[in-house]
Scaffold this motif. Structure first.
Motif, PDB file in Angstrom:
ATOM      1  N   PHE A  45       0.831  -1.208   0.000  1.00  0.00           N
ATOM      2  CA  PHE A  45       0.000   0.000   0.000  1.00  0.00           C
ATOM      3  C   PHE A  45       0.868   1.261   0.000  1.00  0.00           C
ATOM      4  N   ILE A  46       2.035   1.192   0.629  1.00  0.00           N
ATOM      5  CA  ILE A  46       2.963   2.327   0.571  1.00  0.00           C
ATOM      6  C   ILE A  46       3.335   2.608  -0.888  1.00  0.00           C
ATOM      7  N   ASP A  47       3.559   1.559  -1.664  1.00  0.00           N
ATOM      8  CA  ASP A  47       3.857   1.745  -3.090  1.00  0.00           C
ATOM      9  C   ASP A  47       2.667   2.378  -3.817  1.00  0.00           C
ATOM     10  N   ILE A  48       1.467   1.949  -3.465  1.00  0.00           N
ATOM     11  CA  ILE A  48       0.259   2.522  -4.079  1.00  0.00           C
ATOM     12  C   ILE A  48       0.145   4.001  -3.724  1.00  0.00           C
ATOM     13  N   MET A  49       0.439   4.349  -2.480  1.00  0.00           N
ATOM     14  CA  MET A  49       0.416   5.753  -2.067  1.00  0.00           C
ATOM     15  C   MET A  49       1.388   6.580  -2.907  1.00  0.00           C
ATOM     16  N   ASN A  50       2.575   6.034  -3.124  1.00  0.00           N
ATOM     17  CA  ASN A  50       3.562   6.745  -3.941  1.00  0.00           C
ATOM     18  C   ASN A  50       3.044   6.959  -5.362  1.00  0.00           C
ATOM     19  N   ASP A  51       2.415   5.918  -5.921  1.00  0.00           N
ATOM     20  CA  ASP A  51       1.853   6.033  -7.265  1.00  0.00           C
ATOM     21  C   ASP A  51       0.813   7.152  -7.326  1.00  0.00           C
ATOM     22  N   VAL A  52      -0.070   7.171  -6.340  1.00  0.00           N
ATOM     23  CA  VAL A  52      -1.138   8.176  -6.326  1.00  0.00           C
ATOM     24  C   VAL A  52      -0.552   9.581  -6.255  1.00  0.00           C
ATOM     25  N   GLN A  53       0.454   9.762  -5.430  1.00  0.00           N
ATOM     26  CA  GLN A  53       1.058  11.089  -5.316  1.00  0.00           C
ATOM     27  C   GLN A  53       1.711  11.517  -6.629  1.00  0.00           C
ATOM     28  N   ASP A  54       2.421  10.595  -7.279  1.00  0.00           N
ATOM     29  CA  ASP A  54       3.035  10.932  -8.571  1.00  0.00           C
ATOM     30  C   ASP A  54       1.972  11.288  -9.618  1.00  0.00           C
ATOM     31  N   LEU A  55       0.910  10.509  -9.651  1.00  0.00           N
ATOM     32  CA  LEU A  55      -0.150  10.750 -10.627  1.00  0.00           C
ATOM     33  C   LEU A  55      -0.898  12.050 -10.336  1.00  0.00           C
ATOM     34  N   LEU A  56      -1.069  12.359  -9.066  1.00  0.00           N
ATOM     35  CA  LEU A  56      -1.701  13.633  -8.710  1.00  0.00           C
ATOM     36  C   LEU A  56      -0.830  14.812  -9.139  1.00  0.00           C
ATOM     37  N   ARG A  57       0.470  14.710  -8.960  1.00  0.00           N
ATOM     38  CA  ARG A  57       1.359  15.793  -9.390  1.00  0.00           C
ATOM     39  C   ARG A  57       1.230  16.015 -10.901  1.00  0.00           C
ATOM     40  N   TYR A  58       1.165  14.925 -11.653  1.00  0.00           N
ATOM     41  CA  TYR A  58       0.990  15.048 -13.100  1.00  0.00           C
ATOM     42  C   TYR A  58      -0.322  15.764 -13.435  1.00  0.00           C
ATOM     43  N   THR A  59      -1.389  15.380 -12.769  1.00  0.00           N
ATOM     44  CA  THR A  59      -2.708  15.919 -13.094  1.00  0.00           C
ATOM     45  C   THR A  59      -2.846  17.371 -12.656  1.00  0.00           C
ATOM     46  N   PHE A  60      -2.287  17.712 -11.507  1.00  0.00           N
ATOM     47  CA  PHE A  60      -2.297  19.104 -11.041  1.00  0.00           C
ATOM     48  C   PHE A  60      -1.294  19.968 -11.814  1.00  0.00           C
ATOM     49  N   ARG A  61      -0.373  19.344 -12.538  1.00  0.00           N
ATOM     50  CA  ARG A  61       0.727  20.038 -13.203  1.00  0.00           C
ATOM     51  C   ARG A  61       1.598  20.755 -12.170  1.00  0.00           C
ATOM     52  N   THR A  62       2.126  19.982 -11.243  1.00  0.00           N
ATOM     53  CA  THR A  62       2.935  20.556 -10.167  1.00  0.00           C
ATOM     54  C   THR A  62       4.053  19.603  -9.778  1.00  0.00           C
ATOM     55  N   ASP A  63       5.110  20.173  -9.229  1.00  0.00           N
ATOM     56  CA  ASP A  63       6.185  19.401  -8.620  1.00  0.00           C
ATOM     57  C   ASP A  63       6.087  19.403  -7.097  1.00  0.00           C
ATOM     58  N   ASN A  64       4.992  19.920  -6.549  1.00  0.00           N
ATOM     59  CA  ASN A  64       4.867  20.026  -5.098  1.00  0.00           C
ATOM     60  C   ASN A  64       5.066  18.673  -4.411  1.00  0.00           C
ATOM     61  N   GLN A  65       5.984  18.627  -3.468  1.00  0.00           N
ATOM     62  CA  GLN A  65       6.155  17.430  -2.658  1.00  0.00           C
ATOM     63  C   GLN A  65       4.869  17.127  -1.903  1.00  0.00           C
ATOM     64  N   TRP A  66       4.232  18.194  -1.405  1.00  0.00           N
ATOM     65  CA  TRP A  66       3.036  18.049  -0.590  1.00  0.00           C
ATOM     66  C   TRP A  66       1.806  17.935  -1.479  1.00  0.00           C
ATOM     67  N   THR A  67       1.624  16.754  -2.044  1.00  0.00           N
ATOM     68  CA  THR A  67       0.487  16.473  -2.912  1.00  0.00           C
ATOM     69  C   THR A  67      -0.086  15.143  -2.466  1.00  0.00           C
ATOM     70  N   ILE A  68      -1.304  15.152  -1.920  1.00  0.00           N
ATOM     71  CA  ILE A  68      -1.869  13.966  -1.269  1.00  0.00           C
ATOM     72  C   ILE A  68      -3.362  13.852  -1.557  1.00  0.00           C
ATOM     73  N   PRO A  69      -3.924  12.650  -1.365  1.00  0.00           N
ATOM     74  CA  PRO A  69      -5.377  12.535  -1.296  1.00  0.00           C
ATOM     75  C   PRO A  69      -5.832  12.603   0.162  1.00  0.00           C
ATOM     76  N   VAL A  70      -6.709  13.525   0.461  1.00  0.00           N
ATOM     77  CA  VAL A  70      -7.257  13.650   1.811  1.00  0.00           C
ATOM     78  C   VAL A  70      -8.346  12.594   1.990  1.00  0.00           C
ATOM     79  N   SER A  71      -8.348  11.937   3.130  1.00  0.00           N
ATOM     80  CA  SER A  71      -9.360  10.918   3.404  1.00  0.00           C
ATOM     81  C   SER A  71     -10.698  11.591   3.690  1.00  0.00           C
ATOM     82  N   GLY A  72     -11.529  11.633   2.677  1.00  0.00           N
ATOM     83  CA  GLY A  72     -12.827  12.285   2.799  1.00  0.00           C
ATOM     84  C   GLY A  72     -13.263  12.835   1.448  1.00  0.00           C
TER      85      GLY A  72
END
Length: 396
Positions: A45-72
């Motif tokens: 699941f840690i690997d899945i979390m990393n994937d989600v963060q990388d994909l979110l950065r791509y979609t937001f068009r950002t290099d922000n380290q702080w890019t996460i899915p909030v639970s909710g």
């Protein structure tokens, strides 16, 4: 004691979802949700979390380290953004041109901030000159704006101009991208947005439950140096940092299946290509818009502010909005929505988002809407509308 409930098998109706959200979920996302559960600290699941963060950065068009899915849901990401960035005593400038500017105000007030406004009518974007005047008068610490206003069908133009005004006054910028992420052009880094939050159930075509959020290093410095903690323990980013940061230490049990779903939805974004996805939304909504106008209908937003992912269509004279939406549900299993707030009763809100933004759905919607309006006595030319939509779709 209550008797044992006699509850049958779950059989929700099979709707065509063309409202303001949720949109239809891609079959691949539904399949991802049916895969085996693992623990929220499992190495896989840690690997899945990393994937989600990388994909979110791509979609937001950002290099922000702080890019996460909030639970909710998206409102949780919204509250995480505002509740962490706005400290007691801060002043936040919020817009008045739609329903969700009002929600920003409520959250900022609950966070202990003082709220001031930049005014614009519902159905219009913010004018940079008015934003400049509001900054000169109030000197706010935080500026919030809605990039794609779901209640009015207005897309905010000139975003870099707005962020430049805010940064010239040393203010942080929070952008509501709930109805824009993955559907219309959004460039967090290039446009110098400090914080952007979104929801997964609109242009990403993912069930609600894990909601995108990105923050720049600059704004995270403010969050991590607060004199008093954020008022929400659950949404405190200084605590969530331990889970979504490098430590991956326990904070709460993540909604594992929703994270699976978001990962697959974002994989679809990356496979399509973000620019191609923006273009698809524009083309599909353009066919819808052409049909509405040829039929004799009118969009709420002018062409230059039109929001392809959420089409606000004025309710024709002599027609009751809820009669039309009820007819569409009863006769076509088709969902669109009525207006919110100042536009309640005045508009239909028709989504063209994510997996719902495809030719078959747009054609089906136009035929059903034409029938519903005609049956309610509206002065519409259904055949002209269908022809205009078909012509636009034929160009694709």
């Amino acid at each position: 004691m209550p008797e044992k409930p006699d509850v049958g098998e779950l059989t929700p109706p099979d709707r065509t979802l063309m409202g303001p959200g949720p949109s239809e979920v891609h079959p691949r996302v539904l399949r991802a949700m049916s895969t085996p559960l693992v623990g929220h600290l499992d190495p896989s699941f840690i690997d899945i979390m990393n994937d989600v963060q990388d994909l979110l950065r791509y979609t937001f068009r950002t290099d922000n380290q702080w890019t996460i899915p909030v639970s909710g849901t998206g409102s949780a990401a919204m509250e995480a953004a505002i509740g962490n960035v706005v400290e007691p005593g801060d002043t936040m400038l919020v817009p008045t041109n739609g329903y969700f500017g009002g929600r920003m105000e409520q959250m900022a007030t609950r966070a202990g901030g003082e709220v001031v406004h930049v005014d614009a009518p519902w159905g219009e974007p913010l004018d940079p000159a008015d934003v400049q005047d509001a900054f000169d008068e109030h000197q706010p610490d935080v500026f919030g704006f809605v990039h794609a206003e779901t209640s009015t069908g207005v897309l905010q133009p000139q975003v870099p101009e707005l962020t430049s005004i805010a940064h010239d006054h040393d203010a942080f910028v929070i952008a509501d991208t709930v109805t824009s992420l993955g559907g219309v052009e959004l460039k967090v880094d290039e446009w110098d947005i400090d914080v952007a939050y979104s929801g997964p159930q609109k242009c990403l075509s993912c069930p609600p439950g894990a909601s995108p959020l990105t923050l720049s290093d600059r704004v995270m410095d403010k969050v991590l140096s607060r004199e008093e903690p954020a008022r929400s323990w659950y949404l405190d980013l200084s605590l969530l940092e331990g889970y979504w940061g490098s430590d991956r230490s326990y904070h709460h049990t993540a909604p594992i299946t929703n994270v699976y779903a978001l990962r697959e939805a974002l994989r679809l974004v990356a496979e399509e290509g973000i620019e191609n996805r923006w273009e698809r939304h524009h083309e599909m909504a353009g066919a819808l818009k052409a049909g509405v106008e040829a039929m004799g209908g009118e969009m709420n937003a002018p062409e230059e502010f039109w929001l392809p992912s959420l089409n606000a269509v004025k309710v024709p004279a002599g027609v009751t909005d809820t009669d039309v939406t009820d007819y569409l549900i009863d006769q076509y299993d088709l969902e669109i929505a009525t207006g919110l707030g100042d536009l309640d009763g005045d508009i239909f809100r028709i989504g063209c988002m994510g997996y719902s933004a495809r030719p078959g759905n747009v054609s089906y919607l136009m035929g059903a809407l034409g029938d519903a309006l005609d049956s309610q006595g509206a002065d519409v030319d259904v055949e002209a509308g269908l022809a205009a939509t078909a012509a636009k779709l034929g160009e694709q």
